[in-house]
Every structure is written in structure tokens, then in C-alpha cells.
Design an enzyme around this catalytic site. Sequence first.
Site, PDB file in Angstrom:
ATOM      1  NE  ARG A   1     -31.554  44.130 -58.122  1.00 66.26           N
ATOM      2  CZ  ARG A   1     -32.378  44.659 -59.028  1.00 66.26           C
ATOM      3  NH1 ARG A   1     -32.133  45.859 -59.533  1.00 66.26           N
ATOM      4  NH2 ARG A   1     -33.442  43.991 -59.431  1.00 66.26           N
TER       5      ARG A   1
ATOM      6  CG  HIS B   1     -34.212  39.315 -61.791  1.00 62.22           C
ATOM      7  ND1 HIS B   1     -34.555  39.468 -60.456  1.00 62.22           N
ATOM      8  CD2 HIS B   1     -34.562  40.483 -62.397  1.00 62.22           C
ATOM      9  CE1 HIS B   1     -35.083  40.666 -60.279  1.00 62.22           C
ATOM     10  NE2 HIS B   1     -35.103  41.302 -61.436  1.00 62.22           N
TER      11      HIS B   1
ATOM     12  CD  GLN C   1     -38.839  41.012 -63.759  1.00 66.97           C
ATOM     13  OE1 GLN C   1     -38.343  41.896 -63.088  1.00 66.97           O
ATOM     14  NE2 GLN C   1     -40.038  41.125 -64.317  1.00 66.97           N
TER      15      GLN C   1
ATOM     16  CG  ASP D   1     -33.392  42.457 -69.373  1.00 68.20           C
ATOM     17  OD1 ASP D   1     -33.779  43.631 -69.180  1.00 68.20           O
ATOM     18  OD2 ASP D   1     -32.634  41.838 -68.585  1.00 68.20           O
TER      19      ASP D   1
ATOM     20  CB  CYS E   1     -37.626  42.387 -66.286  1.00 66.10           C
ATOM     21  SG  CYS E   1     -35.974  42.878 -66.821  1.00 66.10           S
TER      22      CYS E   1
ATOM     23  NE  ARG F   1     -39.910  41.585 -59.568  1.00 63.73           N
ATOM     24  CZ  ARG F   1     -38.760  42.262 -59.536  1.00 63.73           C
ATOM     25  NH1 ARG F   1     -38.462  43.101 -60.502  1.00 63.73           N
ATOM     26  NH2 ARG F   1     -37.879  42.067 -58.563  1.00 63.73           N
TER      27      ARG F   1
HETATM   28  N1  NVA Z   1     -30.586  42.231 -66.980  1.00 67.96           N
HETATM   29  C1  NVA Z   1     -30.823  43.446 -66.225  1.00 67.96           C
HETATM   30  C2  NVA Z   1     -32.066  43.325 -65.427  1.00 67.96           C
HETATM   31  C3  NVA Z   1     -32.426  44.552 -64.646  1.00 67.96           C
HETATM   32  C4  NVA Z   1     -33.669  44.381 -63.840  1.00 67.96           C
HETATM   33  C5  NVA Z   1     -29.624  43.749 -65.346  1.00 67.96           C
HETATM   34  O1  NVA Z   1     -29.080  42.831 -64.738  1.00 67.96           O
HETATM   35  O2  NVA Z   1     -29.240  44.923 -65.273  1.00 67.96           O
HETATM   36  N1   CP Z   2     -37.006  44.481 -63.152  1.00 65.55           N
HETATM   37  C1   CP Z   2     -36.297  44.872 -62.074  1.00 65.55           C
HETATM   38  O1   CP Z   2     -35.747  44.076 -61.326  1.00 65.55           O
HETATM   39  O2   CP Z   2     -36.299  46.211 -61.885  1.00 65.55           O
HETATM   40  P1   CP Z   2     -35.377  47.022 -60.863  1.00 65.55           P
HETATM   41  O3   CP Z   2     -33.950  46.879 -61.331  1.00 65.55           O
HETATM   42  O4   CP Z   2     -35.874  48.430 -60.979  1.00 65.55           O
HETATM   43  O5   CP Z   2     -35.548  46.456 -59.489  1.00 65.55           O
END
Ligand code: NVA
Ligand code: CP
Length: 311
Positions: A112, A139, A142, A230, A269, A297
Site C-alpha cells: 500500500r 485500489h 477493493q 467513498d 469501501c 475483501r
Molecule cells: N479513497 C480512500 C480509500 C481508503 C480505503 C483513500 O485512498 O484514502
Molecule cells: N477499504 C480499505 O481498503 O480499507 P483499509 O484502508 O482499512 O484497508
Amino acid sequence: MPHFLSLADISAADLRSILDQAHAMKAARTGLPKGATDPGLNGEGPSLNGHTLAMIFEKSSTRTRFSFDMGMRQLGGTSITATSNDMQLGRGESVADTARVLSRFVDAVMIRSNAHRTITDFAENSDVPVINGLSDFNHPCQILADLMTIEERGTKLNGAVLSWIGDGNNVLASFVNAAPAFGYELRISSPDSYSLDPAIIQAAQDRQGKIVTDLSPQDAASGADALITDCWVSMGDTDKAERLKALTPYQIDASILGKAKQGAAFLHCLPAYRGQEMTAEVLEGEQSVVWDEAENRLHAQKAIVRWCLGV
Ligand code: NVA
Ligand code: CP
């Protein structure tokens, strides 16, 4: 090397088989304790005995971290988690050198990252499969869980109408990337100032993806099979005040949900911010599938890891 970096890079047949396997593996372990290993589809037991997944996080995570870890346990394998600051990466060791070293220790790596480039650099230098656990660009894990959740509601993806209302962000990019493979119509309603890069949409349209942009929230929602949103402020976004102002008209409330097909699903998500991208009523309402979506997930990612490892 079968890396899992973007849904635009993986064939429709492979994406379909990953989703089919996720559904089957979920069904096969009904009733088992969460930490028990998989029985296998024909009683053959877990498929990843002896395999280890490394997970590197440059930013926070709840779902991605726990679902991959539990998924590896259920598959008979194990995982090792570190933040980049725990590693020499945080002191300037290169992504390329890190990839070459971890390739000697583990069977696959999930990352990540802040910049998508970090994940692609890692993959270019890795001898083991690399899985994108979210970047500033997309992502993909997801969205496979989301599509699995929509299918569980009895909606066939080919020809379904999925409507994204809100920030044109990394999660939306993966819905766009996957549209050609699954044949859904993706409707997008985002403010001009926070709309998705048109090049991402054009690339999907060039592959016959059905993407409709520049819709009002009402028009996007009208007759849809699923409404998706989101958070308005993603990790790394620094313009919170401007975002809240521009995105306020894009909140999904009962009236917007009421324009969708009867029984349409509401997806998010998570993490969710009640009173911003959706009302608490919508998030907690009976059309919300967000907890199934979070659970999925786990199942989707187990199928992704197996695809990467060819087992
Ligand atoms: N769009 C959000 C998704 C988190 C799972 C982010 O990137 O923070
Ligand atoms: N939806 C998602 O990716 O959640 P986290 O940021 O908690 O991993």
C-alpha cells in the site's frame, strides 16, 4: 510474472475466474471458525501451505491488513507486515533493492503506497508477484470484493448499472479499469474540481467500457443497480475544506437512494464518514451492503493471491 497492479492489465477471463473462485472458497468454509484453514473445494485442504506474503504499508489500513493476514492463514500460509518506516525503506534504501531482497525471502508481496510508481517500481524489480493494496491511482483488490458483493445480491454484472457519486478518486479508477472486463455501465457523478483523470476513462472506453460521465447525482442514481461512494478526503489529500465544500451536493441520502432501482445496493469501501459522503440512514439502512463488502475483501484477496501464485 502475474502481478496484480491494475484491473486494466488482467484479462476478462482471469478476472472472472478470480471472482468465481472467491465465491466458491467463501461458500466452502461456511460455519468454520475464522482462523481455521480452508477445507478446499473438494476436501483437498488449504492451497498455500508453506507460502508467505509480505505486506508493506506506507499508509494506514484496517481492512486490507487484517483481511490479507487472515486470508493467508486460511490458505495455510502466513504473512509478515511492516510499515515502510519500520524498514530501511524509511531511511532511504531504494524500492528496487528492497524488492530484490524480499524476493529472496517471501513468495509474494502486497504494498500500500502513496505513489503508484512505488508499486510499479517494486514489481519491475521483484522476482515474486506484487499485489497493489491501494495507491494514489487505484485500489484493485477493493473493486473485486465490491463486484463479488454485487453478484451476491443476485445482480449480473454484464449490463448492470453501477453509479459512482462523489470524489473521482483511486477507488473509482479501479471501477473504471474493470468496466470493459465485466460489461457493466458505470455512471459517474463528481464535481468538476474532483473528477477522475479523463485519460483513465478514455482508456477504458477505448476497450469498449461503458462509462457515462458528467451526470448529476439524481441522473446517475436513476434506475441504478448499485450506488457507490467513498470518503471525500482520501489519505494524502491536504485540501479538506475545499473538498467538503465542493462535494456537499454529492451526498447520498435517502432521496438519492430512492431514485435507484428498488432494492439497489449501497456500497462504500470504508472507512465511512456519516454526514459527509452519505447519511447515517443510508449507511445503516437495509440496502447497505458495506459489511458484506468488507468481509468479501478476505475472500476476493485469497483468490487474488492464488491467481498470483498459480495455485
Ligand atoms: N479513497 C480512500 C480509500 C481508503 C480505503 C483513500 O485512498 O484514502
Ligand atoms: N477499504 C480499505 O481498503 O480499507 P483499509 O484502508 O482499512 O484497508
